[in-house]
Design an enzyme around this catalytic site. Sequence first.
Site, PDB file in Angstrom:
ATOM      1  N   GLU A   1     -31.738  30.927  20.483  1.00 37.74           N
ATOM      2  CA  GLU A   1     -33.081  30.469  20.853  1.00 37.74           C
ATOM      3  C   GLU A   1     -33.994  30.681  19.659  1.00 37.74           C
ATOM      4  O   GLU A   1     -33.902  31.705  18.986  1.00 37.74           O
ATOM      5  CB  GLU A   1     -33.647  31.321  22.002  1.00 37.74           C
ATOM      6  CG  GLU A   1     -33.356  30.822  23.375  1.00 37.74           C
ATOM      7  CD  GLU A   1     -34.006  31.690  24.455  1.00 37.74           C
ATOM      8  OE1 GLU A   1     -34.921  32.476  24.141  1.00 37.74           O
ATOM      9  OE2 GLU A   1     -33.578  31.587  25.603  1.00 37.74           O
TER      10      GLU A   1
ATOM     11  N   ARG B   1     -33.588  38.720  42.707  1.00 40.40           N
ATOM     12  CA  ARG B   1     -33.691  39.929  43.544  1.00 40.40           C
ATOM     13  C   ARG B   1     -35.152  40.307  43.709  1.00 40.40           C
ATOM     14  O   ARG B   1     -36.025  39.719  43.070  1.00 40.40           O
ATOM     15  CB  ARG B   1     -32.984  41.083  42.835  1.00 40.40           C
ATOM     16  CG  ARG B   1     -33.554  41.281  41.437  1.00 40.40           C
ATOM     17  CD  ARG B   1     -33.084  42.548  40.743  1.00 40.40           C
ATOM     18  NE  ARG B   1     -33.175  42.437  39.296  1.00 40.40           N
ATOM     19  CZ  ARG B   1     -34.260  42.624  38.565  1.00 40.40           C
ATOM     20  NH1 ARG B   1     -35.393  42.943  39.146  1.00 40.40           N
ATOM     21  NH2 ARG B   1     -34.250  42.484  37.248  1.00 40.40           N
TER      22      ARG B   1
HETATM   23  C1  MV4 Z   1     -37.408  36.227  23.457  1.00 37.23           C
HETATM   24  C2  MV4 Z   1     -38.480  36.683  22.665  1.00 37.23           C
HETATM   25  C3  MV4 Z   1     -38.998  35.800  21.736  1.00 37.23           C
HETATM   26  N1  MV4 Z   1     -38.461  34.572  21.605  1.00 37.23           N
HETATM   27  N2  MV4 Z   1     -36.922  34.992  23.299  1.00 37.23           N
HETATM   28  C4  MV4 Z   1     -36.364  40.351  25.547  1.00 37.23           C
HETATM   29  C5  MV4 Z   1     -35.584  40.620  26.785  1.00 37.23           C
HETATM   30  C6  MV4 Z   1     -35.144  39.309  27.310  1.00 37.23           C
HETATM   31  N3  MV4 Z   1     -35.474  39.187  28.717  1.00 37.23           N
HETATM   32  C7  MV4 Z   1     -35.805  38.285  26.487  1.00 37.23           C
HETATM   33  N4  MV4 Z   1     -36.564  38.950  25.482  1.00 37.23           N
HETATM   34  C8  MV4 Z   1     -37.253  38.253  24.558  1.00 37.23           C
HETATM   35  N5  MV4 Z   1     -36.826  36.994  24.375  1.00 37.23           N
HETATM   36  C9  MV4 Z   1     -37.439  34.203  22.377  1.00 37.23           C
HETATM   37  N6  MV4 Z   1     -36.908  32.983  22.203  1.00 37.23           N
HETATM   38  C10 MV4 Z   1     -38.955  37.974  22.870  1.00 37.23           C
HETATM   39  C11 MV4 Z   1     -38.328  38.769  23.808  1.00 37.23           C
HETATM   40  C12 MV4 Z   1     -38.870  40.086  23.961  1.00 37.23           C
HETATM   41  C13 MV4 Z   1     -39.434  40.493  25.147  1.00 37.23           C
HETATM   42  C14 MV4 Z   1     -39.470  39.685  26.272  1.00 37.23           C
HETATM   43  C15 MV4 Z   1     -40.042  40.116  27.455  1.00 37.23           C
HETATM   44  C16 MV4 Z   1     -40.577  41.385  27.515  1.00 37.23           C
HETATM   45  C17 MV4 Z   1     -40.532  42.202  26.448  1.00 37.23           C
HETATM   46  C18 MV4 Z   1     -39.959  41.790  25.253  1.00 37.23           C
HETATM   47  C19 MV4 Z   1     -39.935  42.633  24.147  1.00 37.23           C
HETATM   48  C20 MV4 Z   1     -39.376  42.229  22.990  1.00 37.23           C
HETATM   49  C21 MV4 Z   1     -38.832  40.955  22.891  1.00 37.23           C
END
Ligand code: MV4
Length: 503
Positions: free
Chosen positions: A200, A294
């Site tokens: 991604e 959930r």
């Molecule tokens: C991302 C992102 C930035 N760009 N995807 C972290 C856990 C997972 N659920 C997805 N995550 C992320 N995906 C893209 N394409 C940044 C994160 C992310 C994040 C997401 C939600 C809550 C906290 C986070 C902390 C760091 C990075």
Amino acid sequence: MNKVLVANRGEIAVRVLRACRELGLKTVAVYSDVDRKSLHVRYADEAYPIGPAPSAQSYLRMESLIEAANKSGAEAIHPGYGFLSENADFAQMCADEGILFVGPRPDAIRRMGDKGIARSTMKAAGVPVVPGTEGLSALSDEELLAEAEKIGFPLLIKAAAGGGGKGMRAVNNLAEMPVAIGSARRESKSAFGDDNVYLEKMIEGARHIEVQILADQHGNVVHLGERECSIQRRHQKLIEEAPSPFVGVDQTFRDELCRVGVLAAQAVDYVNAGTVECLVDKDKNFYFLEMNTRLQVEHPVTELVTGVDIVVQQLRIARGEQLSFQQEDVAMRGWAVECRINAEDPFNQFFPSTGLIRQHDVPTGPGVRVDTGVFSGAEITPYYDPMIAKLVCYGDKRSQALRRMRRALAEYHILGVTSNIPFHQNILQNNDFIAGNFDTSFVEKHFSLDQTDPSSQKHAEAAAIIATLLSHAKTQRAARIDRDCGERVSAWKRARNWKEMGR
Ligand code: MV4
């Protein structure tokens, strides 16, 4: 449906048991050896032992849970969150045994469980996903390299079987790809037994905003608005709120975000409560991240602003009832904030703190809700997650909710184990947090105590944290002296305590 077995422990087991009580349903608890005296066991009408402390030998043992359900005559199983809540095989096993699984159908769990499949399904349904390798699966290393060049950098390698950040790697250029692919695959293989990964584009400075969904078995799907979950540390959420301060008064944006949440649920014929997680960038572009099939830890903030009891709705949906309201009937009113109170030491890398809770004084009063599974005299063991309680505060505006949270945190006294309360107090004092000005990097940016770069404001931040901790320690000491003034404390000890208080 007359009797429900709750296949969980701690605060969420108690939360679900309460909903069952209110609906007049009989309740069954299950417990591991170390949980025999837990609150959820006391609260239920009957309780069955399911094995030793490690969850792999108790709360994750499908056969033991089914056996307890059959023995007790429970017609339904509520899985809570964690443990077997997103296990499609368990949902299927319940169905095969003629037990109602309080959750979505196995197929929906499965389709959302593989993040690659979920992304392709979402894209086909018109749900925006982050540009990447959607539509492709089981990519080889060579294919990943070729796709990476098309997507551009920085990008993220994510585990197909993952979620919650496990097996995720950030990559800045093509040269870094081979090593990152290897380590992402290895981590994913050992965590999930599957080494498939996908790519991604990285969305920088994003917020994590999620949409609460409720869907009945008759095709009705509604959303209960959004939650802001950007305040997290290493993918563990710490503070959640509803509504999101970033969405704020932009009702058009909210409607669009939540409409897409509903669309995502409809794409997999979703039934029961679920959450669509989105990344939202500073320009209000939003992208589907994953769907949690959930009940979530942070569901209470939504309950407080919508007035909908999500767990009661889950049970009603499971027994085949229609949703008793429509989308137009749902409104978000006021503001709710939740602090996760964990038994961990914010001053020692959030190391888990275990032992006897000698005193647990929880705040009450206007606009305060505490969901907890512990009490004075309970034991925190190292076997399960360290969350002791969820402190949820409500107000007519965000500022009032935050004021109540500060008041409630100050009233909260836990003796015997170390908690992250002072950490929450510090965040609640932070001007960027108060202004609603933060993204998912907030905690990292503001609270990296291990950094000693004098050119930054880190020293000031560290000083503020130390001051908070000292002040908190003093309050805790006062509480301890107060408690120890009972008859059973010797006069000598009391004299020493009074001397201590003078410090
Ligand atoms: C991302 C992102 C930035 N760009 N995807 C972290 C856990 C997972 N659920 C997805 N995550 C992320 N995906 C893209 N394409 C940044 C994160 C992310 C994040 C997401 C939600 C809550 C906290 C986070 C902390 C760091 C990075």
